[in-house]
Design an enzyme around this catalytic site. Structure first.
Site, PDB file in Angstrom:
ATOM      1  N   LYS A 198     -46.142 -69.745 -31.373  1.00  0.00           N
ATOM      2  CA  LYS A 198     -46.311 -69.003 -32.859  1.00  0.00           C
ATOM      3  C   LYS A 198     -44.886 -68.688 -33.331  1.00  0.00           C
ATOM      4  CE  LYS A 198     -49.389 -66.687 -33.703  1.00  0.00           C
ATOM      5  NZ  LYS A 198     -50.383 -66.891 -34.685  1.00  0.00           N
ATOM      6  N   HIS A 342     -59.519 -70.148 -31.639  1.00  0.00           N
ATOM      7  CA  HIS A 342     -58.492 -69.244 -31.906  1.00  0.00           C
ATOM      8  C   HIS A 342     -58.442 -68.002 -30.982  1.00  0.00           C
ATOM      9  CE1 HIS A 342     -57.658 -65.569 -34.344  1.00  0.00           C
ATOM     10  NE2 HIS A 342     -56.373 -66.130 -34.497  1.00  0.00           N
TER      11      HIS A 342
END
Length: 446
Positions: A198, A342
């Site tokens: 991330k 996701h």
């Protein structure tokens, strides 16, 4: 024996679950995340489980929906989606999803995010009644295990001093060495062979260095980078140029279909004009993935016809459940677009649902995302296990999971004691910016 599958009761239990201090482009995760556990109980006493977001705006829709379902059959899932759920437009007008970074908010996405939990609960109840696993209700599994990717985050060692939170043993990860150390823990504990970082937290050159460090530490392992739309088109192209040879895909480097299409077109042109150093062919542009610009059916046409994305990361929560996820995968296949999954902060009910539907998708060529290893708490009697980075597809009836009512009650008591601030993950309080130790991140652009 004929079973009575009429819905006699629907139980809604909002909870707060511990979340570590994980960083993203908007800030840091709160110490607790709201989730909603849905139980659909039939007249015969069969209980089906579902899970979704627990923020107030979801509860406002879930409560009246639960009241309306009494007397319906758990087999009649189509009528569930025909129910008119009145969405308060003030909840979504002009809003950007802060908590889950799932693109622009809309009334339809909010509605489907609630319906998805009820659909999963109905499918779980159907499976339990028929003695069949949920994947059988979706047409049958195509694989015995589903691969997941280690979800790496820049992370503080703990929440700021004076902020209530639960301790964790992951430690800090604020530089390339910390990211690699975190990845080694993921591989040691769960056997992951695919890694996603991330990004959007530090300047791009620092995150490029972290990905290169991962590539050196784990040669040949698939790597992804996701800055949640933090970069300009120009920055996105520079990052893709630096990392094109090591990334499996670059996820949402910039915001919106128009900007993603610009990046995609420039990458294709650069690939056409640059010979492959290893042979006579041409370089292949690094694929772009998204869970932000293709999040509803209405967003598909522009993104696919403009070739803005090459991989869609589905999410059964805001796509409206497991059957809609399969429909999305079929549309992606028709356009030659890859599909994976996701993840947001979630518990084992959602992981089980993800695993069942993922096992039925024909062309699943990318490991799915999952936050689950970050969650130290769950409401199940037994946590789903990762072995070699994979979760086995259960053949038990329904989802194959059982509720731990003591733990559910404990996490609900935490929710009832909270003063309300922690429940609004998608609102202004979602990412702490004013508490001790907070550093507002600079938007990483070149």
């Amino acid at each position: 024996m004929t079973r009575d599958l009429t819905i006699a009761e629907v139980r809604l239990t909002p909870i707060l679950v511990a979340d570590p201090p994980l960083l993203n482009t908007q800030g840091v995760h709160q110490p607790y995340t709201p989730r909603l556990i849905v139980e659909v109980v039939t007249a015969d006493g069969i209980t089906g489980l579902g899970e979704t977001y627990g923020d107030t705006k979801y509860l406002e829709l879930a409560r009246p929906l639960a009241e309306r379902l009494t007397g319906h059959s758990v087999m009649d899932v189509n009528s569930l989606f025909a129910l008119d759920l009145a969405v308060d437009e003030r909840r979504v007008r002009g809003a950007v999803d802060a908590g889950g970074l799932r693109g622009v908010q809309s009334a339809d996405k909010l509605r489907l995010s609630v319906l998805s939990a009820f659909e999963v609960a109905c499918l779980d109840a159907q499976g339990r009644a028929l003695g069949l696993p949920v994947h059988a209700l979706l047409g049958g599994r195509l694989r015995d295990t589903v691969e997941y990717s280690a979800y790496l985050f820049y992370k503080w060692a703990g929440h700021p001093e004076g902020v209530a939170g639960e301790p964790d043993d992951w430690g800090a990860a604020l530089d390339p060495a910390g990211v690699v150390a975190q990845a080694r823990l993921f591989k040691e504990r769960y056997g992951f062979t695919s890694f996603k970082l991330k990004g959007g937290v530090f300047p791009p050159e620092q995150e490029i260095a972290a990905v290169h460090a991962l590539a050196e530490a784990f040669p040949g392992h698939p790597l992804r980078l996701d800055p949640n739309g933090a970069w300009s088109v120009e920055t996105s192209l520079k990052v893709a140029e630096e990392l094109g040879d090591v990334l499996e895909y670059l996820e949402d480097p910039t915001l919106g279909t128009h900007a993603m299409a610009e990046v995609s077109a420039a990458l294709r042109e650069a690939a056409r004009s640059a010979p492959d150093e290893g042979g006579d062919g041409r370089r292949t542009a690094v694929p772009l993935a998204t869970n932000m610009c293709v999040t509803t059916v209405g967003e598909i046409r522009e993104a696919f016809t403009r070739d803005a994305v090459q991989v869609v990361l589905s999410d059964h929560h805001y796509w409206g459940g497991l059957r809609n996820t399969r429909q999305l995968a079929a549309i992606c296949a028709a356009f030659g677009v890859g599909v994976s999954m996701h993840s947001n902060t979630h518990l084992g009910i959602s992981l089980a649902a993800m695993t069942h539907v993922a096992s039925t998708v024909p062309d699943l060529h990318h490991a799915c995302d999952s936050h689950y290893p970050w969650q130290s708490e769950d409401v199940l009697t037994e946590r789903p296990a990762f072995t070699g980075g994979r979760v086995a597809v259960s053949d038990a009836a329904g989802l194959g999971v059982e509720l731990d009512r003591d733990e559910l009650a404990r996490l609900h008591r935490r929710w009832t004691r909270d003063d309300g601030a922690l429940r609004e993950r998608d609102d202004a309080a979602a990412m702490r910016r004013a508490e001790p130790g907070w550093r507002t991140p600079v938007m990483p652009r070149w």
